[in-house]
Design a protein around this motif. Structure first.
Motif, PDB file in Angstrom:
ATOM      1  N   PRO A  26       0.793  -1.230   0.000  1.00  0.00           N
ATOM      2  CA  PRO A  26       0.000   0.000   0.000  1.00  0.00           C
ATOM      3  C   PRO A  26       0.828   1.283   0.000  1.00  0.00           C
ATOM      4  O   PRO A  26       0.252   2.359  -0.032  1.00  0.00           O
ATOM      5  CB  PRO A  26      -0.785  -0.110   1.296  1.00  0.00           C
ATOM      6  N   THR A  31       0.047   3.716  -6.517  1.00  0.00           N
ATOM      7  CA  THR A  31      -1.259   3.180  -6.169  1.00  0.00           C
ATOM      8  C   THR A  31      -2.163   4.249  -5.563  1.00  0.00           C
ATOM      9  O   THR A  31      -3.160   3.926  -4.942  1.00  0.00           O
ATOM     10  CB  THR A  31      -1.121   1.990  -5.207  1.00  0.00           C
ATOM     11  N   PHE A  35      -3.572   1.933  -1.470  1.00  0.00           N
ATOM     12  CA  PHE A  35      -4.252   0.850  -2.155  1.00  0.00           C
ATOM     13  C   PHE A  35      -3.234  -0.250  -2.418  1.00  0.00           C
ATOM     14  O   PHE A  35      -2.068   0.022  -2.648  1.00  0.00           O
ATOM     15  CB  PHE A  35      -4.834   1.373  -3.464  1.00  0.00           C
ATOM     16  N   PHE A  53      -8.309  -3.264  -0.330  1.00  0.00           N
ATOM     17  CA  PHE A  53      -8.454  -1.909   0.191  1.00  0.00           C
ATOM     18  C   PHE A  53      -8.983  -1.945   1.611  1.00  0.00           C
ATOM     19  O   PHE A  53      -9.273  -3.005   2.144  1.00  0.00           O
ATOM     20  CB  PHE A  53      -9.322  -1.033  -0.701  1.00  0.00           C
ATOM     21  N   LEU A 376      -8.536   7.215  -2.559  1.00  0.00           N
ATOM     22  CA  LEU A 376      -8.733   6.219  -1.510  1.00  0.00           C
ATOM     23  C   LEU A 376      -9.632   6.715  -0.397  1.00  0.00           C
ATOM     24  O   LEU A 376     -10.243   5.926   0.296  1.00  0.00           O
ATOM     25  CB  LEU A 376      -7.373   5.792  -0.963  1.00  0.00           C
ATOM     26  N   ASP A 380     -12.254   3.706   0.538  1.00  0.00           N
ATOM     27  CA  ASP A 380     -12.294   3.078   1.860  1.00  0.00           C
ATOM     28  C   ASP A 380     -13.302   3.734   2.796  1.00  0.00           C
ATOM     29  O   ASP A 380     -13.822   3.093   3.677  1.00  0.00           O
ATOM     30  CB  ASP A 380     -10.899   3.165   2.508  1.00  0.00           C
TER      31      ASP A 380
END
Lengths: 381, 190
Positions: A26, A31, A35, A53, A376, A380
């Motif tokens: 991550p 990314t 991620f 994730f 993200l 998330d």
């Protein structure tokens, strides 16, 4: 007959052959945050890919169920932190549906202007990040961020914050445009096409970009529709579905703009769709800045505090820069929602990542991820 | 011709590179500690408490009504009411806070406390150089550390402050007129 050397059998044959498992992220810079992709590689080819994730999970939905309706408005800024104003809009739309509040015309125009400015920010930044993932270290991204700064200055002089705007309210907007703001916005909108022309001269004809993107990560329209993919990714696959046209929420029904569509659904189409959408956004901006009426910016019946909608449910959705951003609310008549659910476009667009990456090289997987356009904070929540 | 696109792109890069020496549009970087951007009137960072007059604690506009504490989304405000009352600008007796703490490490600068405050007692500051090596006590601001004079508020947010001042003047005038009309003259005509 002498025994001849025979090379070992490659994977894909009947013989058992170990695949190389690579964990991308991550912390990997390509990314887009925290991620992780678990990829199984045969040589350089991706044969299996699992998106992982949840590293940035902040309990957004549960916090919103404990907060008052107003209290979750600043939290929606933190979903997709590149486009906080469209998040505000989606949530405000859901609560307005729940309570039946009407929005004054001037506020609707302000929302359209801010929504399209947000789209410009998001698309120029995502193209910059996509090129960053391809190895064009910095240059396109810095040009995109330079233009983004000018729009963020507009946001700051209007809402007080550059990124966490917290501007829209149920039944309108928080404060009126400061004097001279429309002129500044017109100036920014007038100069933006020059930047887009330069950006395209830098990128669209570039042979390396074409070689890295054309035919890479093809998403078929059937799969896109079945997987619930929305936004520029869906339109790059050639499906004509834009919620600004379908729902015509706000005052988009009065705006004259076209919906660009892709043909092949590869990474190049996704890049090109975003460039073309920026040009359409500029058209909408011109019309909205020309037609914006005078008047109140907040419904007089709007309540700031102690909002207790009647029991019921509502789903408000908008065409965010990344796709369909929806907020689903259930009220039990109390001061906070009984259930609050976000439909994040990035998360659902990410579900087709494996299908796009299979058979491609690992270097292309990074480019394909860049073309999905994820944040993200929203994936998330 | 293969490579023409790359050359075209390099021309663009060269134009931006040369332009960054003389065109402000192409180089927007500000060398921060040496130079800063002019402040933006609407900008907001962290809340402060407004007081009138010379004495910060006596002139605090806050009446400890607890609305901001209740509405604050990240719950970073902590108030304890003082039993002693003091007169406000209209001469009405109001409560005052004994403790008013804001945990600046939790505050997310949303400005909702400012919107819900019915007394114009809490406003948004524009300071941003707050880094400290003591993240617990160093960022827990009490009412003495939070108090700022009304002149400071006028300086930061000119438009908003003039609206607030005009409204308070109007209310003060109305209250004074009402107070003057209220006690009937002893034995006076009806």
């Amino acid at each position: 007959m002498s025994a001849r050397f025979s090379p070992p059998e490659l994977a894909g044959t009947d013989f058992e052959h170990p695949l190389l498992e690579v964990s991308l992220g991550p912390h990997h810079p390509s990314t887009h945050g925290v991620f992780r992709m678990d990829a199984a590689l045969d040589g350089e080819t991706v044969v299996k890919l699992k998106p992982v994730f949840g590293y940035l999970h902040r309990n957004h939905e549960k916090i919103a169920e404990k907060c008052s309706y107003l209290g979750s408005m600043p939290f929606t800024d933190r979903l997709d932190y590149m486009c906080s104003l469209t998040n505000n809009w989606g949530y405000a739309l859901a609560v307005e549906k729940l309570t039946g509040l009407a929005v004054p015309e001037r506020a609707e125009y302000i929302r359209v202007i801010l929504g399209e400015l947000t789209r410009l920010i998001n698309h120029s930044a995502v193209v910059g990040f996509l090129l960053q993932d391809m190895g064009a270290m910095g240059t396109p991204l810095m040009y995109a961020f330079r233009e983004r700064e000018k729009i963020l200055d507009l946001f700051e002089s209007l809402t007080g914050a550059r990124m966490m705007c917290n501007y829209m309210r149920f039944g309108g907007c928080r404060c009126d445009l400061p004097p001279g703001w429309i002129g500044q916005a017109r100036g920014v909108a007038a100069k933006f096409p020059l930047f887009l022309d330069e950006f395209e001269a830098l990128l669209t004809g570039n042979e390396i970009l074409k070689a890295r993107t054309e035919g890479v990560g093809v998403l078929t329209p059937e799969l896109a529709v079945n997987a619930g993919v929305t936004g520029p990714m869906l339109r790059a696959s050639g499906v004509n579905y834009d919620i600004r046209k379908v729902d015509a929420y706000g005052v988009y029904g009065r705006m004259d703009f076209r919906v660009p569509l892709g043909e092949r659904g590869d990474v190049f189409d996704r890049y090109m769709i975003r460039i073309l959408e920026m040009r359409e956004s500029l058209k909408i901006l011109d019309q909205a800045l020309r037609d914006i009426p005078d008047g109140p910016i907040l419904n007089l019946n709007a309540k700031l505090r102690n909002l207790r909608p009647k029991p019921g449910e509502a789903y408000g959705r908008i065409e965010g820069p990344k796709g369909e951003l929806g907020f689903y609310l259930i009220s039990d008549g109390g001061p906070n929602p009984y259930r609050y659910r976000v439909r994040p476009p990035s998360l659902i667009n990410l579900t087709v990542l494996e299908d796009m990456c299979l058979g491609q090289t690992i270097a292309d997987a990074v480019v394909i991820l860049g073309s999905v356009d994820i944040v993200l904070g929203e994936v998330d929540r | 011709m293969n490579g023409a696109g790359i050359i075209k792109g390099l021309v663009e890069t060269a134009r931006n590179f040369a332009g960054s020496y003389h065109d402000r549009e192409r180089l927007t970087t500000v060398q921060y500690p040496e130079e800063t951007l002019p402040p933006v009137e609407n900008a907001r960072t962290l809340p402060f408490l407004v007081y009138d007059g010379g004495d910060a604690m006596a002139g605090l506009r806050c009446t400890a009504c607890m609305i901001c504490e209740k509405e604050c989304p990240p719950q970073c405000i902590y108030i304890i009411k003082d039993q002693a009352r003091k007169p406000d600008y209209m001469g009405k007796m109001q409560l005052q806070p004994k403790v008013f703490d804001i945990d600046m490490s939790v505050c997310m600068s949303c400005g909702i406390c400012v919107e819900v405050c019915p007394f114009d007692a809490i406003k948004m500051d524009q300071v941003f150089e707050l880094s400290t090596d003591d993240r617990f006590a160093g960022l827990l601001f009490d009412n003495e550390k939070l108090a700022r004079p009304n002149e400071y508020f006028r300086q930061l947010h000119k438009t908003e402050a003039s609206e607030v001042d005009a409204r308070r003047e109007e209310e003060k005038r109305k209250a004074a007129a009402k107070a003057a009309a209220k006690p009937p003259l002893p034995g006076g005509v009806k």
